[in-house]
Design a protein around this motif. Sequence first.
Motif, short mmCIF file in Angstrom:
data_model
loop_
_atom_site.label_atom_id
_atom_site.label_comp_id
_atom_site.label_asym_id
_atom_site.label_seq_id
_atom_site.Cartn_x
_atom_site.Cartn_y
_atom_site.Cartn_z
N GLN A 136 0.84 -1.20 0.00
CA GLN A 136 0.00 0.00 0.00
C GLN A 136 0.87 1.26 0.00
O GLN A 136 0.57 2.25 -0.67
CB GLN A 136 -0.93 -0.02 1.21
CG GLN A 136 -2.02 -1.06 1.12
CD GLN A 136 -2.69 -1.35 2.44
OE1 GLN A 136 -2.39 -0.72 3.47
NE2 GLN A 136 -3.60 -2.31 2.46
N GLY A 137 1.98 1.22 0.76
CA GLY A 137 2.91 2.34 0.76
C GLY A 137 3.55 2.55 -0.60
O GLY A 137 3.70 3.69 -1.07
N LEU A 138 3.91 1.46 -1.25
CA LEU A 138 4.46 1.57 -2.60
C LEU A 138 3.43 2.14 -3.58
O LEU A 138 3.76 2.94 -4.45
CB LEU A 138 4.94 0.20 -3.09
CG LEU A 138 6.17 -0.36 -2.39
CD1 LEU A 138 6.41 -1.80 -2.81
CD2 LEU A 138 7.40 0.49 -2.69
N HIS A 139 2.20 1.72 -3.41
CA HIS A 139 1.13 2.25 -4.27
C HIS A 139 1.01 3.76 -4.11
O HIS A 139 0.83 4.49 -5.10
CB HIS A 139 -0.19 1.56 -3.93
CG HIS A 139 -1.36 2.05 -4.72
ND1 HIS A 139 -1.45 1.90 -6.09
CD2 HIS A 139 -2.47 2.72 -4.35
CE1 HIS A 139 -2.58 2.44 -6.52
NE2 HIS A 139 -3.21 2.95 -5.49
N HIS B 144 3.41 5.91 -2.89
CA HIS B 144 4.62 6.73 -2.98
C HIS B 144 5.55 6.43 -4.15
O HIS B 144 6.37 7.28 -4.50
CB HIS B 144 5.43 6.58 -1.68
CG HIS B 144 4.68 6.95 -0.44
ND1 HIS B 144 4.15 8.20 -0.24
CD2 HIS B 144 4.37 6.23 0.67
CE1 HIS B 144 3.57 8.26 0.94
NE2 HIS B 144 3.67 7.07 1.51
N ALA B 145 5.50 5.22 -4.73
CA ALA B 145 6.48 4.85 -5.74
C ALA B 145 6.21 5.58 -7.05
O ALA B 145 5.07 5.67 -7.50
CB ALA B 145 6.47 3.35 -5.97
N PRO B 146 7.25 6.09 -7.70
CA PRO B 146 7.06 6.76 -8.99
C PRO B 146 6.86 5.76 -10.12
O PRO B 146 7.17 4.56 -9.99
CB PRO B 146 8.39 7.52 -9.17
CG PRO B 146 9.39 6.68 -8.45
CD PRO B 146 8.66 6.12 -7.26
N ASP B 147 6.34 6.24 -11.23
CA ASP B 147 6.21 5.40 -12.42
C ASP B 147 7.58 4.83 -12.80
O ASP B 147 8.60 5.53 -12.74
CB ASP B 147 5.67 6.20 -13.60
CG ASP B 147 4.21 6.58 -13.42
OD1 ASP B 147 3.57 6.03 -12.51
OD2 ASP B 147 3.73 7.42 -14.20
N GLY B 148 7.61 3.57 -13.18
CA GLY B 148 8.85 2.92 -13.58
C GLY B 148 9.69 2.40 -12.44
O GLY B 148 10.74 1.80 -12.68
N CYS B 149 9.27 2.61 -11.20
CA CYS B 149 10.05 2.18 -10.04
C CYS B 149 10.27 0.66 -10.08
O CYS B 149 9.34 -0.11 -10.33
CB CYS B 149 9.31 2.57 -8.76
SG CYS B 149 10.14 2.09 -7.22
N ALA C 114 1.36 -6.93 -5.31
CA ALA C 114 2.18 -6.07 -6.17
C ALA C 114 1.36 -5.58 -7.36
O ALA C 114 1.41 -4.40 -7.73
CB ALA C 114 3.41 -6.84 -6.65
N GLU C 115 0.60 -6.47 -7.97
CA GLU C 115 -0.23 -6.10 -9.12
C GLU C 115 -1.24 -5.03 -8.73
O GLU C 115 -1.46 -4.05 -9.45
CB GLU C 115 -0.93 -7.34 -9.66
CG GLU C 115 -1.78 -7.10 -10.89
CD GLU C 115 -0.96 -6.85 -12.15
OE1 GLU C 115 -1.49 -6.21 -13.08
OE2 GLU C 115 0.20 -7.29 -12.21
N ALA C 116 -1.86 -5.20 -7.55
CA ALA C 116 -2.85 -4.22 -7.08
C ALA C 116 -2.21 -2.87 -6.80
O ALA C 116 -2.87 -1.83 -6.89
CB ALA C 116 -3.55 -4.74 -5.83
N ALA C 117 -0.92 -2.88 -6.47
CA ALA C 117 -0.19 -1.63 -6.22
C ALA C 117 0.34 -0.99 -7.49
O ALA C 117 0.98 0.07 -7.44
CB ALA C 117 0.97 -1.90 -5.25
N GLY C 118 0.09 -1.63 -8.64
CA GLY C 118 0.51 -1.06 -9.91
C GLY C 118 1.82 -1.59 -10.44
O GLY C 118 2.41 -1.02 -11.35
N PHE C 119 2.30 -2.70 -9.86
CA PHE C 119 3.59 -3.28 -10.26
C PHE C 119 3.37 -4.55 -11.07
O PHE C 119 2.59 -5.42 -10.69
CB PHE C 119 4.43 -3.60 -9.03
CG PHE C 119 5.03 -2.40 -8.36
CD1 PHE C 119 6.34 -2.03 -8.58
CD2 PHE C 119 4.27 -1.63 -7.49
CE1 PHE C 119 6.89 -0.92 -7.96
CE2 PHE C 119 4.80 -0.51 -6.87
CZ PHE C 119 6.12 -0.15 -7.10
#
Length: 201
Positions: free
Chosen positions: A119-122, A124-129, A174-179
């Motif tokens: 959830q934190g990665l979702h 705060h993480a930038p695109d391409g992280c 990870a997938e739900a967080a956009g990774f």
Amino acid sequence: MDHLPFSPACENNKDTILAHLRQEFADGVRGVLEIGSGTGQHALWFASHLPWLTWQPTEIPQSLATLAPRCAASALDNLLAPQPLDVSDAPWPLPVPDAVFTANTLHIMAMSAVEAFFQGLHRHAPDGCRLVVYGPFNYDGKPTSPSNAQFDASLRARSAHSGIRDFEAVDSLAEAAGFRRQADHAMPANNRLIIWRRRQA
């Protein structure tokens, strides 16, 4: 540095992990946030061998005393001072740079903390992280070896909230967080090195 806190596991796996990080972080990665840096052995080793990176080690506040001495003894310009970070905090106190690395943490955290990590990665993480996770995983709900089954039992005996995580559950988080998963590498001692990358918005 013989008197500093020491992890045999870090010493045993640092070169194998480094070989993958050198390839994964060669293109476009300038900063790495490490979650759960432990004794600092990985942080020091990777920062010294990947000099183009700025490496930010972190630990939960109560474990900073274990991490700080090795970092303080280092003269590396690209190894930043360790900072407190609990993945369950919202928001996180530090920015997320080009990449996040964590080793042997998900099976120690409670599953609620693993969920909070993603959830934190979702948030705060930038695109391409890039996200790189090292450690043991179960596949199809089963351990990958008898030694991993024994390790899982020992983890659960020490702490009811610990245990080897199911790969499918973590990949779903990870997938739900956009990774999106990029690679799943078999590593020595029945561990895995899994790499995800955040999709472009």
